[in-house]
Design an enzyme around this catalytic site. Structure first.
Site, PDB file in Angstrom:
ATOM      1  CG  HIS A 125      25.571  39.406  34.242  1.00 40.92           C
ATOM      2  ND1 HIS A 125      24.373  39.384  34.428  1.00 40.92           N
ATOM      3  CD2 HIS A 125      25.694  39.019  32.763  1.00 40.92           C
ATOM      4  CE1 HIS A 125      23.662  39.455  33.222  1.00 40.92           C
ATOM      5  NE2 HIS A 125      24.237  39.135  32.414  1.00 40.92           N
TER       6      HIS A 125
ATOM      7  CD  GLU B 291      37.104  54.066  49.093  1.00 41.84           C
ATOM      8  OE1 GLU B 291      36.520  53.336  49.907  1.00 41.84           O
ATOM      9  OE2 GLU B 291      38.297  54.240  49.374  1.00 41.84           O
TER      10      GLU B 291
ATOM     11  CE  LYS C 124      42.325  48.711  54.229  1.00 46.40           C
ATOM     12  NZ  LYS C 124      41.233  48.073  53.422  1.00 46.40           N
TER      13      LYS C 124
END
Ligand code: ARG
Length: 463
Positions: free
Chosen positions: A163, A297, A290
């Site tokens: 989970h 991705e 960043k």
């Protein structure tokens, strides 16, 4: 009509009284995308021509001419000199028409005893087989990268999740070997799919077979096909082999998207489990801090198009009456894009995975938070004679105390632990440590570093 005269607008000049509408010509053409099968088309033609000589349909002089012409065409295509023509609709006609330009009437004999219907079915199978033979080693290359990372980090402790909540400590190498196992099954699926891809439909002709005394066994041998299609109607019309490949690809991309997702999570500032090499990341045009995990991705995102292609192909074939229908021309773009996507994703991950840097300290500390050894404490109490459910209850109380006082189980004083159960003794700390926890799972398929090394050894043998 002279021998070399070719009607540029119609495949069979005799039947038609008007030229094809220019838009329709464009609309029905496939040359824009099927030209990538030129090698297989030529390979198929050479084998077919050789067979025609054995069957006394062509002379060996004619065969020589055909091979010379096709060899020249291949060189023209590869040097960018070949003039592709929409009027010639597809790869088969483009090559045949050019062949006739080069060698004259003999070029027109090549199509004896075959049809574009069995020709295209053969080309796709040859093409897909060649691609599978590149994809399989690329998958093994990715596996080798995973193995090298697994070996390096076989004893590195990280939290295992269920989970996405900290569950029990695992070793990083064990986690990598889970990916390895998934790819192993994907490879098995692809090898199995290859068997059915490697079936020759050539000889089915348009749909019913041909009146010429062809030798399909010989053509199959020349083209390296392991099987020959049993039924001509089925041979020209089914594309289940492409669907099957795409089904393999969809499952593989599903796995890929899971690896990708984990890399995205793990490389985030919140997890900080890994660093992806800079060369696989990009920056932001506005936020200077960043470092974005673009490669994982994108792989995650590309899963969508591969699923889409599977549905396209299934829907393409749904309810098609036998035998060949022009619908089938729509099989190529989804199939080609699936192949390209798989190969691209494999290449990116194959290079990236072995150079991932693992922040052992962070993974260790993360495993320490979240009471990941709670199950170990319960198992300890069971060993002292308690029923598992009672042990579960006791440990739950200890965890609640830990949350309140912000300490891990291993950090609690013995007296504190004993306030939850008098069965707890000094030896409890051995099981409460992360190392103790992973080492205790020492069986086939378990997370103990020793077992990870054994799994790696088995895997290396299988590669
Ligand atoms: N370009 C066609 C395809 O991709 C080749 C077969 C055409 N056959 C036909 N009878 N129109 O399927």
């Amino acid at each position: 009509m002279s021998d070399n005269n070719i009607n540029n607008n119609k495949l069979s000049s005799g039947r038609f009284t008007e030229a094809t509408d220019a838009f329709v010509e464009q609309f029905t053409a496939s040359i824009m995308f099927d030209k990538r099968m030129y090698k297989q088309d030529i390979q198929g033609s050479v084998a077919h021509a050789k067979m025609l000589v054995k069957a006394n349909i062509l002379s060996s002089v004619e065969l020589d001419k055909i091979i010379t012409g096709l060899t020249q065409i291949k060189a023209e295509i590869e040097s960018g000199k070949f003039k592709w023509s929409i009027q010639q609709e597809d790869i088969h006609m483009n090559i045949e028409v050019r062949l006739t330009e080069i060698i004259g009437i003999t070029g027109k004999k090549l199509h004896t005893g075959r049809s574009r219907n069995d020709q295209v079915a053969t080309d796709i199978r040859l093409y897909l087989r060649d691609e599978i033979d590149q994809i399989l080693p690329a998958m093994q290359h990715l596996q080798a990268g995973i193995l090298s990372l697994a070996e390096k980090e076989h004893a590195t402790i990280m939290p295992g999740f269920t989970h996405l909540q900290t569950a029990q400590p695992v070793t990083f190498g064990h986690h990598m070997m889970a990916w390895f196992a998934m790819i192993n099954r994907d490879i098995e699926r692809l090898i199995d799919c290859r068997k059915r891809v490697n079936t020759m439909p050539l000889g089915s002709a348009a749909l019913a077979g041909t009146t010429y005394p062809i030798d399909r066994q010989l053509t199959a041998e020349l083209l390296g096909f392991e099987r020959i299609s049993d039924n001509s109607l089925d041979g020209v019309s089914d594309r289940d082999f492409a669907i099957e490949f795409n089904a393999f690809a969809a499952i593989f991309m599903m796995h890929f998207s899971r690896f990708a997702e984990e890399l995205v999570l793990w490389s985030s500032a919140q997890f900080k489990f890994i660093d992806l090499p800079d060369r696989f990341c990009t920056g932001s045009s506005i936020m200077p801090q960043k470092k974005n995990p673009d490669v994982p991705e994108l792989v995650r995102g590309k899963t969508g198009r591969v699923y889409g292609h599977l549905i396209s192909l299934l829907t393409l074939m749904k309810s098609q009456p036998l035998a060949y229908n022009k619908d089938n021309q729509e099989d190529k773009e989804p199939l080609f894009d699936t192949i390209d996507t798989i190969k691209g994703s494999l290449r990116a991950f194959g290079d990236m995975i072995p150079s991932i840097m693992v922040n052992k300290e962070n993974t260790y500390n993360a495993a320490k938070r979240g009471f990941s050894t709670a199950t170990d404490l319960a198992d300890y109490l069971v060993n002292k004679g308690l029923a598992f459910r009672d042990a579960h209850e006791i440990v739950g109380l200890a965890v609640a105390h830990g949350i309140k006082t912000e300490q891990d189980l291993a950090e609690m004083a013995l007296a504190t632990l004993q306030s939850f159960s008098k069965d707890i003794g000094e030896d409890v700390y051995k099981v409460l440590t992360l190392e103790g926890s992973v080492n205790a799972r020492d069986h086939l398929g378990g997370t103990a570093p020793k077992q990870v090394l054994a799994a790696i050894k088995r895997a290396k043998k299988s590669l």
